[in-house]
Design a protein around this motif. Sequence first.
Motif, short mmCIF file in Angstrom:
data_model
loop_
_atom_site.label_atom_id
_atom_site.label_comp_id
_atom_site.label_asym_id
_atom_site.label_seq_id
_atom_site.Cartn_x
_atom_site.Cartn_y
_atom_site.Cartn_z
N HIS A 32 0.85 -1.20 0.00
CA HIS A 32 0.00 0.00 0.00
C HIS A 32 0.89 1.25 0.00
CE1 HIS A 32 -3.79 2.12 1.24
NE2 HIS A 32 -2.97 2.90 1.93
N ASP A 34 1.09 5.24 0.15
CA ASP A 34 0.33 6.42 0.59
C ASP A 34 0.92 7.69 0.01
OD1 ASP A 34 -1.76 5.45 2.40
OD2 ASP A 34 -0.10 4.69 3.62
N HIS A 67 -2.83 4.62 -2.78
CA HIS A 67 -3.84 5.44 -2.09
C HIS A 67 -3.44 6.90 -2.26
CE1 HIS A 67 -5.66 6.59 2.13
NE2 HIS A 67 -6.29 7.18 1.14
N MET A 69 -3.77 10.61 -1.60
CA MET A 69 -4.32 11.66 -0.74
C MET A 69 -3.83 12.98 -1.32
SD MET A 69 -3.71 9.72 2.85
CE MET A 69 -2.64 8.53 2.08
N ASP A 179 -8.62 1.45 6.48
CA ASP A 179 -7.26 1.99 6.54
C ASP A 179 -7.04 2.91 7.74
OD1 ASP A 179 -4.74 2.97 6.01
OD2 ASP A 179 -5.24 3.91 4.09
ZN ZN Z 1 -3.50 4.58 3.11
#
Ligand code: ZN
Length: 219
Positions: A32, A34, A67, A69, A179
């Motif tokens: 994963h 980020d 992911h 953001m 998450d």
């Molecule tokens: Zn995340």
Amino acid sequence: MVEISASVLNVEEEESAKTFYNLEVAKIDYFHIDVMDGKFVENNTVDKMNKYSNILKHITLLPIDVHLMVEDVETYVKLYSTIEPSVITFHYEAVKDKEKIKNIINLIRENNCKVGIAIKPETDIKEIYEYLPYLNFILVMTVEPGKGGQKLIPETLRKIKILKEYIREKNLDTYIEADGGINLETIEELKDAGIDIAVVGTGILKSENYAETVKKIKE
Ligand code: ZN
Ligand code: DX5
């Protein structure tokens, strides 16, 4: 049985390759990534995540779960498509506009990736119902996005339960990914609530034995 997407956010730079190897040996299911742009959330992890995804691209065959953001979703979808991730997830709160959301979903699909939408703890789950048939994943943030090592917000469990019920009722194929703040103490409630994938960072990285922790979280 849940799958584990291991967050590499808090992996130390000096030991990154070795840690990635150890995570893979411990039988995680996804890596994963980020990506934080310093605008959608305060932290900026762009350089670190670029570096980590390039290392991972060379050393693992495990699927990569990105992911985002970030505010400028399109730019980062294009950027991260080059590492051929299995899934790209963007934040509903960063886009909101219906047309734009549909365009981004299509853009991700055109790059042969599965698509996910992430929602912050305070976002009403009903707001994303209409997109569920077009999504492979819905990522429910169980902490405020922005950093690793936080405590799970208990109210988010109710949201997951409602979402699970809706997915069942409508017979959808969307997987629920949770998450933030997931560890051996919080995983049981999340499983009961109906998650399919757990994103786990410090819950594994701070444990003595990765393989044992991964096994216990999964079973
Ligand atoms: Zn995340
Ligand atoms: C938070 C990130 C998470 C986080 C998970 O904004 O999206 O993926 O790094 O880390 P832990 O498991 O430490 O909460």
